[in-house]
Design a protein around this motif. Structure first.
Motif, PDB file in Angstrom:
ATOM      1  N   CYS A 203      41.866  49.379  50.656  1.00 46.55           N
ATOM      2  CA  CYS A 203      40.925  48.470  51.318  1.00 46.55           C
ATOM      3  C   CYS A 203      41.085  47.036  50.828  1.00 46.55           C
ATOM      4  O   CYS A 203      40.734  46.100  51.519  1.00 46.55           O
ATOM      5  CB  CYS A 203      39.502  48.880  51.009  1.00 46.55           C
ATOM      6  SG  CYS A 203      38.987  50.269  51.906  1.00 46.55           S
ATOM      7  N   LEU A 204      41.549  46.912  49.591  1.00 50.95           N
ATOM      8  CA  LEU A 204      41.614  45.576  49.006  1.00 50.95           C
ATOM      9  C   LEU A 204      42.939  44.902  49.298  1.00 50.95           C
ATOM     10  O   LEU A 204      43.141  43.743  48.981  1.00 50.95           O
ATOM     11  CB  LEU A 204      41.437  45.678  47.488  1.00 50.95           C
ATOM     12  CG  LEU A 204      40.136  46.315  47.019  1.00 50.95           C
ATOM     13  CD1 LEU A 204      40.243  46.752  45.583  1.00 50.95           C
ATOM     14  CD2 LEU A 204      38.996  45.341  47.177  1.00 50.95           C
ATOM     15  N   THR A 205      43.875  45.653  49.860  1.00 51.68           N
ATOM     16  CA  THR A 205      45.224  45.116  50.063  1.00 51.68           C
ATOM     17  C   THR A 205      45.430  44.723  51.535  1.00 51.68           C
ATOM     18  O   THR A 205      44.590  45.035  52.372  1.00 51.68           O
ATOM     19  CB  THR A 205      46.265  46.137  49.591  1.00 51.68           C
ATOM     20  OG1 THR A 205      45.982  47.373  50.215  1.00 51.68           O
ATOM     21  CG2 THR A 205      46.212  46.311  48.098  1.00 51.68           C
ATOM     22  N   PRO A 206      46.541  44.047  51.844  1.00 54.87           N
ATOM     23  CA  PRO A 206      46.645  43.305  53.097  1.00 54.87           C
ATOM     24  C   PRO A 206      46.187  43.979  54.397  1.00 54.87           C
ATOM     25  O   PRO A 206      45.576  43.311  55.210  1.00 54.87           O
ATOM     26  CB  PRO A 206      48.141  42.989  53.171  1.00 54.87           C
ATOM     27  CG  PRO A 206      48.533  42.858  51.761  1.00 54.87           C
ATOM     28  CD  PRO A 206      47.736  43.874  51.026  1.00 54.87           C
ATOM     29  N   LEU A 207      46.447  45.255  54.602  1.00 56.51           N
ATOM     30  CA  LEU A 207      46.115  45.801  55.921  1.00 56.51           C
ATOM     31  C   LEU A 207      44.604  45.762  56.197  1.00 56.51           C
ATOM     32  O   LEU A 207      44.179  45.352  57.266  1.00 56.51           O
ATOM     33  CB  LEU A 207      46.639  47.232  56.052  1.00 56.51           C
ATOM     34  CG  LEU A 207      46.476  47.826  57.440  1.00 56.51           C
ATOM     35  CD1 LEU A 207      47.302  47.053  58.456  1.00 56.51           C
ATOM     36  CD2 LEU A 207      46.879  49.279  57.461  1.00 56.51           C
TER      37      LEU A 207
ATOM     38  N   LEU B 229      52.184  47.864  38.865  1.00 55.97           N
ATOM     39  CA  LEU B 229      52.902  47.214  37.768  1.00 55.97           C
ATOM     40  C   LEU B 229      52.814  45.695  37.919  1.00 55.97           C
ATOM     41  O   LEU B 229      52.503  44.978  36.969  1.00 55.97           O
ATOM     42  CB  LEU B 229      54.365  47.662  37.764  1.00 55.97           C
ATOM     43  CG  LEU B 229      55.237  47.023  36.690  1.00 55.97           C
ATOM     44  CD1 LEU B 229      54.915  47.624  35.337  1.00 55.97           C
ATOM     45  CD2 LEU B 229      56.709  47.192  36.993  1.00 55.97           C
ATOM     46  N   ALA B 230      53.070  45.235  39.151  1.00 55.73           N
ATOM     47  CA  ALA B 230      53.004  43.794  39.401  1.00 55.73           C
ATOM     48  C   ALA B 230      51.610  43.278  39.067  1.00 55.73           C
ATOM     49  O   ALA B 230      51.443  42.223  38.467  1.00 55.73           O
ATOM     50  CB  ALA B 230      53.352  43.506  40.853  1.00 55.73           C
TER      51      ALA B 230
ATOM     52  N   ASN C  76      50.541  38.475  44.058  1.00 54.53           N
ATOM     53  CA  ASN C  76      51.207  38.421  45.356  1.00 54.53           C
ATOM     54  C   ASN C  76      52.156  39.601  45.544  1.00 54.53           C
ATOM     55  O   ASN C  76      52.171  40.250  46.595  1.00 54.53           O
ATOM     56  CB  ASN C  76      51.984  37.101  45.434  1.00 54.53           C
ATOM     57  CG  ASN C  76      52.483  36.842  46.822  1.00 54.53           C
ATOM     58  OD1 ASN C  76      52.931  37.754  47.485  1.00 54.53           O
ATOM     59  ND2 ASN C  76      52.417  35.609  47.265  1.00 54.53           N
ATOM     60  N   LEU C  77      52.911  39.904  44.504  1.00 52.76           N
ATOM     61  CA  LEU C  77      53.865  41.000  44.570  1.00 52.76           C
ATOM     62  C   LEU C  77      53.142  42.328  44.787  1.00 52.76           C
ATOM     63  O   LEU C  77      53.594  43.193  45.543  1.00 52.76           O
ATOM     64  CB  LEU C  77      54.659  41.024  43.261  1.00 52.76           C
ATOM     65  CG  LEU C  77      55.977  41.758  43.228  1.00 52.76           C
ATOM     66  CD1 LEU C  77      56.887  41.255  44.315  1.00 52.76           C
ATOM     67  CD2 LEU C  77      56.634  41.574  41.872  1.00 52.76           C
TER      68      LEU C  77
ATOM     69  N   GLN D 112      52.245  42.582  48.363  1.00 56.82           N
ATOM     70  CA  GLN D 112      53.418  42.832  49.205  1.00 56.82           C
ATOM     71  C   GLN D 112      53.838  44.304  49.146  1.00 56.82           C
ATOM     72  O   GLN D 112      54.161  44.900  50.167  1.00 56.82           O
ATOM     73  CB  GLN D 112      54.593  41.944  48.766  1.00 56.82           C
ATOM     74  CG  GLN D 112      54.380  40.472  48.990  1.00 56.82           C
ATOM     75  CD  GLN D 112      54.330  40.117  50.466  1.00 56.82           C
ATOM     76  OE1 GLN D 112      54.651  40.912  51.327  1.00 56.82           O
ATOM     77  NE2 GLN D 112      53.886  38.916  50.751  1.00 56.82           N
ATOM     78  N   CYS D 113      53.826  44.862  47.938  1.00 53.30           N
ATOM     79  CA  CYS D 113      54.211  46.269  47.802  1.00 53.30           C
ATOM     80  C   CYS D 113      53.265  47.159  48.593  1.00 53.30           C
ATOM     81  O   CYS D 113      53.685  48.072  49.301  1.00 53.30           O
ATOM     82  CB  CYS D 113      54.160  46.704  46.346  1.00 53.30           C
ATOM     83  SG  CYS D 113      55.446  45.983  45.362  1.00 53.30           S
ATOM     84  N   TRP D 114      51.978  46.874  48.486  1.00 53.75           N
ATOM     85  CA  TRP D 114      51.006  47.716  49.170  1.00 53.75           C
ATOM     86  C   TRP D 114      51.047  47.490  50.670  1.00 53.75           C
ATOM     87  O   TRP D 114      50.727  48.386  51.444  1.00 53.75           O
ATOM     88  CB  TRP D 114      49.606  47.486  48.603  1.00 53.75           C
ATOM     89  CG  TRP D 114      49.425  48.234  47.323  1.00 53.75           C
ATOM     90  CD1 TRP D 114      50.141  48.046  46.190  1.00 53.75           C
ATOM     91  CD2 TRP D 114      48.530  49.310  47.074  1.00 53.75           C
ATOM     92  NE1 TRP D 114      49.728  48.940  45.242  1.00 53.75           N
ATOM     93  CE2 TRP D 114      48.745  49.713  45.744  1.00 53.75           C
ATOM     94  CE3 TRP D 114      47.555  49.951  47.837  1.00 53.75           C
ATOM     95  CZ2 TRP D 114      48.011  50.752  45.169  1.00 53.75           C
ATOM     96  CZ3 TRP D 114      46.835  50.977  47.242  1.00 53.75           C
ATOM     97  CH2 TRP D 114      47.062  51.368  45.931  1.00 53.75           C
TER      98      TRP D 114
END
Ligand code: SF4
Lengths: 197, 362
Positions: free
Chosen positions: A28-32, B115-116, B123-124, B127-129
């Motif tokens: 939920c906290l990540t880009p999508l 890890l990032a 930011n990394l 991007q990974c997620w």
């Protein structure tokens, strides 16, 4: 409307979940899904948090940790049970080391079922939680910053220490709380499918 | 010599996605000893096998861990199939490996992101997620679930993936690859990432052998051990399989192994999609596991070798089911790398073994 609900901060604790719900909370906290666009920020510090997301069910070892985190959070606060485990014990209901849903340890405001709980459900639950947060804040402000009543630690439980000290873990009140969570479980069972029995 | 202090680390800690408690004995800024305490996620799932029909129990094994959920259902199914002498249709074996390798991609991307995050490269992490969501989309399209797939069953898999969808998967992976290579450059080439990871948590090959560590953790210390090498399931159909190994032995080596394994898994999926045979995808198991029969099987989970044991008793409930998970093997290695490290490296050291507490405690 107060400023609190414009930017609520979350704290997440994994009680005894299988990680399925945890990674959905993180998703939920990540880009999508990116709840940060609503001003929601994940924090690791209970004292900064307004909303407590709990995944997984309660056991003898983590019940104290849960209550500890809950008591460190400042008022007003909202607790959201994420996933069927947190709602009722779910899939692990019959395991020997499972006391039931989060509501046997701390009062829960919103239940978000699902196994694993979908990010959409989490977002919905948090949005619903904002309403509760606002209500609690208003009530809190009306009393001039005093709690209207002593916080009750769980449905029917008078004191948390009863459990933490491990003396009367399964006393009557506790059994009552557990019964209540079982009753909820039978409702949520249907959502879980017929997998379990 | 400085004064000894004990710093509690966990169970609730900002860098820990899962609850584990470490008592860190420190002298000034150096950790002298790390004493792990576990049990926060113990549920008692092995015991539950006595209360659940052996076919229904597959859904429980998936919930041992939400990250390697498909792997556990696969391991359990393999064991019960060995127990009952069930021959799994070939297409099902291919589909299982395809899902399993996709899970590895999702698990490693998740870990690379964490890890990032641990070394402060937000930011990394994002991007990974973001890339990882593509794999979850594949899961959602093919099974309906994002993390708990419910695809594997005793005797095969529940549903087939149509040839069209299989081609779709390849397209998605191809699309991801160029973006992933960009991330790879940062993970393996960026100066600041390197200076954060190199020489952190060094474990020599000899130590790794003595402590019996498994998976990417072992392969980063130069041990060429990968269960996929033994060709179980559809891995035997691969033209060649070479485990990814690094000699570095430190945090950098571990991230290198996992980062390159993502590409390897993508290639495996591609190769299998080309070779997939056309057969049914499951057979119904007949009867129950015989009394006194037992079986074992091994599997390469994203975190390393996982060992399964099952024992039948003539009814539809198993007598015993036991798992030895990769993380329980790696905890010894972790506490060794923690000894003598700087306090600020603790989160990184804990993370580089990719601990999965809920597998370990069940
Ligand atoms: S609800 Fe399901 S996915 Fe979530 S923690 Fe429980 S078993 Fe895991």
């Amino acid at each position: 409307m107060s400023s609190t609900i414009k930017s609520p901060w979350l704290i997440h604790y994994d009680a005894s979940s299988c990680n399925g719900c945890d990674i959905e909370v993180l998703a939920c906290l990540t880009p999508l899904y990116d709840v940060e666009r609503f001003g929601i920020i994940n924090t690791g510090n209970p004292k900064h948090a307004d909303i407590f997301l709990v995944t997984g069910s309660v056991n003898e070892r983590n019940i104290g940790v849960l209550q500890q985190i809950y008591s460190q959070m400042l008022e007003p606060k909202v607790v959201i049970a994420c996933g069927i485990c947190a709602c009722s014990g779910g899939v692990f209901r019959d395991c020997y080391n499972n006391l039931g849903g989060v509501d046997v340890a701390i009062p829960v405001d919103i239940y978000a079922p699902g196994c694993a709980v979908r990010p959409q459900a989490i977002i919905d639950a948090v949005v619903a939680g904002l309403g509760v947060l606002e209500e609690k804040r208003a009530a809190f402000a009306a009393t001039g910053g005093k709690l209207a009543e002593k916080p009750v630690l769980a449905s029917g439980l008078s004191s948390a220490n009863k459990i933490v000290d491990g003396v009367s873990v399964r006393d009557a009140a506790f059994t009552k709380a557990r019964e209540a969570s079982k009753a909820l479980a039978s409702v949520t069972d249907r959502q879980e499918g017929a997998n379990n029995d | 010599m400085g004064k000894r202090t004990v710093i509690p680390f966990g169970p609730q800690h900002p860098v820990l996605p899962e609850p584990v408690h470490l008592d860190l004995v420190v002298e000034d800024e150096k950790v002298v000893e790390a004493i792990p305490q576990i049990g926060f996620v113990h549920r008692g799932l092995e015991k539950l096998v006595e209360k659940r029909d052996f076919q229904v129990y597959v859904s429980i094994t998936e919930r041992i861990c939400g990250i390697c959920s498909f792997g556990h259902s696969l391991g359990y199914s393999q064991t019960v199939e060995a127990l009952m002498g069930i021959e799994v249709p070939r297409r099902a074996e291919f589909l299982r490996v395809i899902w399993h390798e996709l899970s590895r991609v999702h698990s490693h991307l998740l870990w690379l992101g964490l890890l990032a995050d641990a070394f402060g490269f937000e930011n990394l992490f994002m991007q990974c997620w973001r890339l990882r969501e593509r794999i979850l989309d594949i899961f959602e399209k093919t099974t309906g679930g994002r993390v708990i797939l419910s695809a594997c069953c005793v005797g095969g898999v529940y549903q087939d993936i149509s040839d069209e969808d299989l081609r779709g998967i390849i397209l998605v992976l191809d699309g991801m690859k160029s973006e992933y290579n960009e991330l790879l450059k940062v993970f393996l080439g960026d100066r600041s990432v390197k200076s954060r990871l190199c020489d952190v948590g060094y474990l020599s090959k000899q130590q790794a052998t003595e402590l019996c560590v498994v998976g990417p953790f072992a392969r980063a210390s130069g041990i060429t051990e990968d269960i996929r090498n033994y060709g179980y399931g559809a891995y035997g159909a691969l033209a060649a399989f070479e485990p990814v190994v690094s000699e570095a032995g430190d945090g950098y080596g571990r991230s290198e192994v996992r980062a390159l394994e993502v590409l390897q898994s993508m290639d495996i999926v591609k190769e299998l999609v080309e070779k997939i045979p056309d057969t049914p995808v499951n057979v119904a198991p007949k009867g129950s596991p015989a009394a006194g029969s037992f079986a074992v099987s091994r599997l390469e989970q994203p975190r390393g070798e996982c060992f399964y044991y099952a024992k039948g008793n003539g009814t539809k409930f198993l007598d015993r089911f036991r798992i030895r998970t990769p993380t329980s093997q790696n905890i010894g290695g972790m506490t060794t790398t923690l000894q003598g490290c700087d306090l600020q490296d603790v989160p990184l050291n804990v993370l580089t073994i990719d601990p999965c507490i809920s597998c370990t405690e069940r």
